[in-house]
Design a protein around this motif. Structure first.
Motif, short mmCIF file in Angstrom:
data_model
loop_
_atom_site.label_atom_id
_atom_site.label_comp_id
_atom_site.label_asym_id
_atom_site.label_seq_id
_atom_site.Cartn_x
_atom_site.Cartn_y
_atom_site.Cartn_z
N LEU A 84 0.85 -1.18 0.00
CA LEU A 84 0.00 0.00 0.00
C LEU A 84 0.89 1.23 0.00
O LEU A 84 1.67 1.44 0.92
N ILE A 85 0.79 2.01 -1.05
CA ILE A 85 1.63 3.21 -1.19
C ILE A 85 0.78 4.43 -0.90
O ILE A 85 -0.30 4.62 -1.46
N LYS A 86 1.27 5.29 0.01
CA LYS A 86 0.59 6.53 0.35
C LYS A 86 1.38 7.71 -0.23
O LYS A 86 2.58 7.82 -0.03
N THR A 87 0.69 8.57 -0.94
CA THR A 87 1.31 9.79 -1.43
C THR A 87 0.52 10.98 -0.92
O THR A 87 -0.67 10.87 -0.63
N LEU A 88 1.18 12.11 -0.82
CA LEU A 88 0.51 13.31 -0.35
C LEU A 88 -0.41 13.88 -1.43
O LEU A 88 -0.13 13.76 -2.63
N LYS A 89 -1.50 14.47 -1.00
CA LYS A 89 -2.47 15.09 -1.89
C LYS A 89 -2.66 16.53 -1.45
O LYS A 89 -3.54 16.84 -0.66
N PHE A 90 -1.80 17.42 -1.96
CA PHE A 90 -1.88 18.83 -1.66
C PHE A 90 -2.12 19.58 -2.96
O PHE A 90 -1.59 19.19 -4.01
N PRO A 91 -2.88 20.67 -2.93
CA PRO A 91 -2.95 21.52 -4.12
C PRO A 91 -1.60 22.20 -4.34
O PRO A 91 -0.84 22.44 -3.38
N PRO A 92 -1.25 22.53 -5.56
CA PRO A 92 0.06 23.14 -5.84
C PRO A 92 0.34 24.40 -5.01
O PRO A 92 1.48 24.63 -4.60
N ILE A 93 -0.69 25.22 -4.77
CA ILE A 93 -0.47 26.45 -4.00
C ILE A 93 0.05 26.16 -2.59
O ILE A 93 0.93 26.84 -2.08
N ARG A 94 -0.48 25.10 -1.97
CA ARG A 94 0.00 24.74 -0.63
C ARG A 94 1.42 24.19 -0.69
O ARG A 94 2.22 24.43 0.22
#
Length: 308
Positions: A230-240
């Motif tokens: 199970l791979i977790k990646t971050l989900k941030f908008p580019p501005i953040r």
């Protein structure tokens, strides 16, 4: 004693209603509540608000720091004694404000003069885990671990939401930096508060419910399963991504004193490690990766006035 309630940054009717109701239901009444519309694009403000509520509209998105600055300026102009800052997705227990003021009023005048803020203890809405404040040392920053049963404790910085600022202190300290826009703005401002010789306190029985961490409204995780993994990646908008990287790099290199090589290297490496999670799936995070590189460049070159 005049107390101003302040709500900022929102785009959702239900969210703003929750925060507004928690301010209106306080056992210690507020004299006025301002809602700072940070250039919202929905119909949140297209309705009637109680006479106690004042709406202030921004013509452009000035970020969290910009809305806090607007609130502090308003409080200074209208000669409020206190301003209680709220994110739109926060809600305080009905006696939270009274407990903060009771704590302050119980101190001798010399102690009161040294306080710039008192703050609620934020609890994560998901699991009710506390998010404690932090203190700066000459080399680092550490999360406070209060003793069991400790009513309040000293800290240098906590999240914007739930902070009750004493306006007499703000007159001397000044306003937050508009250039920090999003992310790390409270750290920059509270670091200046500390350097001016003022203190802050968190009252552990003054409770604030808030979305904390990387599962807030604009932050999260993506999960991908590859066979047994199970791979977790971050989900941030580019501005953040941009402001998170740029502001931390700039703060630790150019604002934090004394500047130590080991501290700078450790903090820069920490930012690299945190943002490296976007590179697990580079094609899906192309905009985020570009924003990260821009953030590193502007942070290192002191272009703090740049905007995303």
């Amino acid at each position: 004693m005049k107390i101003l309630g302040h709500i900022h940054t929102f785009n959702d009717d239900e969210v703003i209603d929750e925060s507004l109701k928690s301010l209106q239901d306080q056992t210690q009444p507020l004299d006025e509540i301002i809602i700072v519309d940070n250039c919202s694009t929905d119909s949140t403000l297209e309705r009637e608000f109680p006479p106690q509520v004042t709406i202030i509209r921004h013509n452009e998105n000035l970020g969290t720091n910009g809305t806090v600055i607007t609130g502090l300026k308003y409080a200074l102009e209208k000669e409020f004694d206190w301003i209680w800052v709220f994110d739109a997705d926060s809600a305080a227990h009905k006696d939270a404000l009274k407990k903060l003021l009771d704590l302050y009023n119980g101190f001798p005048s010399e102690t009161q003069k040294k306080l710039a803020f008192l703050a609620c203890l934020p609890l994560d809405k998901k699991d009710l885990k506390p998010h404690h404040g932090a203190c700066f040392t000459s080399k680092n920053i550490f999360r406070v671990r209060p003793l069991p049963g400790q009513l309040y404790y000293e800290c240098n910085v906590t999240i914007w939401s739930g902070i009750l600022f004493r306006m007499e202190a703000i007159k001397e300290i000044g306003l937050p930096s508009p250039d920090f826009v999003l992310d790390w703005g409270e750290f920059e401002f509270c670091y200046r508060i500390k350097n001016k010789g003022y203190k802050g306190l968190i009252h552990q029985e003054s409770i604030l419910y808030h979305n904390i961490g990387v599962e807030g409204p604009s932050l999260g995780h993506n999960e991908y399963r590859t066979g047994p993994f199970l791979i977790k990646t971050l989900k941030f908008p580019p501005i953040r991504c941009y402001y998170m990287v740029r502001n931390r790099i700039y703060f630790w290199i150019y604002q934090f004193k004394p500047r130590r090589f080991t501290t700078v290297v450790r903090k820069v490496f920490g930012v690299i490690w945190f943002t490296s999670k976007f590179f697990i799936l580079p094609l899906g995070n192309k905009k985020q990766i570009i924003a990260i590189f821009r953030g590193f460049k502007d942070g290192f070159t002191k272009n703090i006035q740049n905007r995303f």
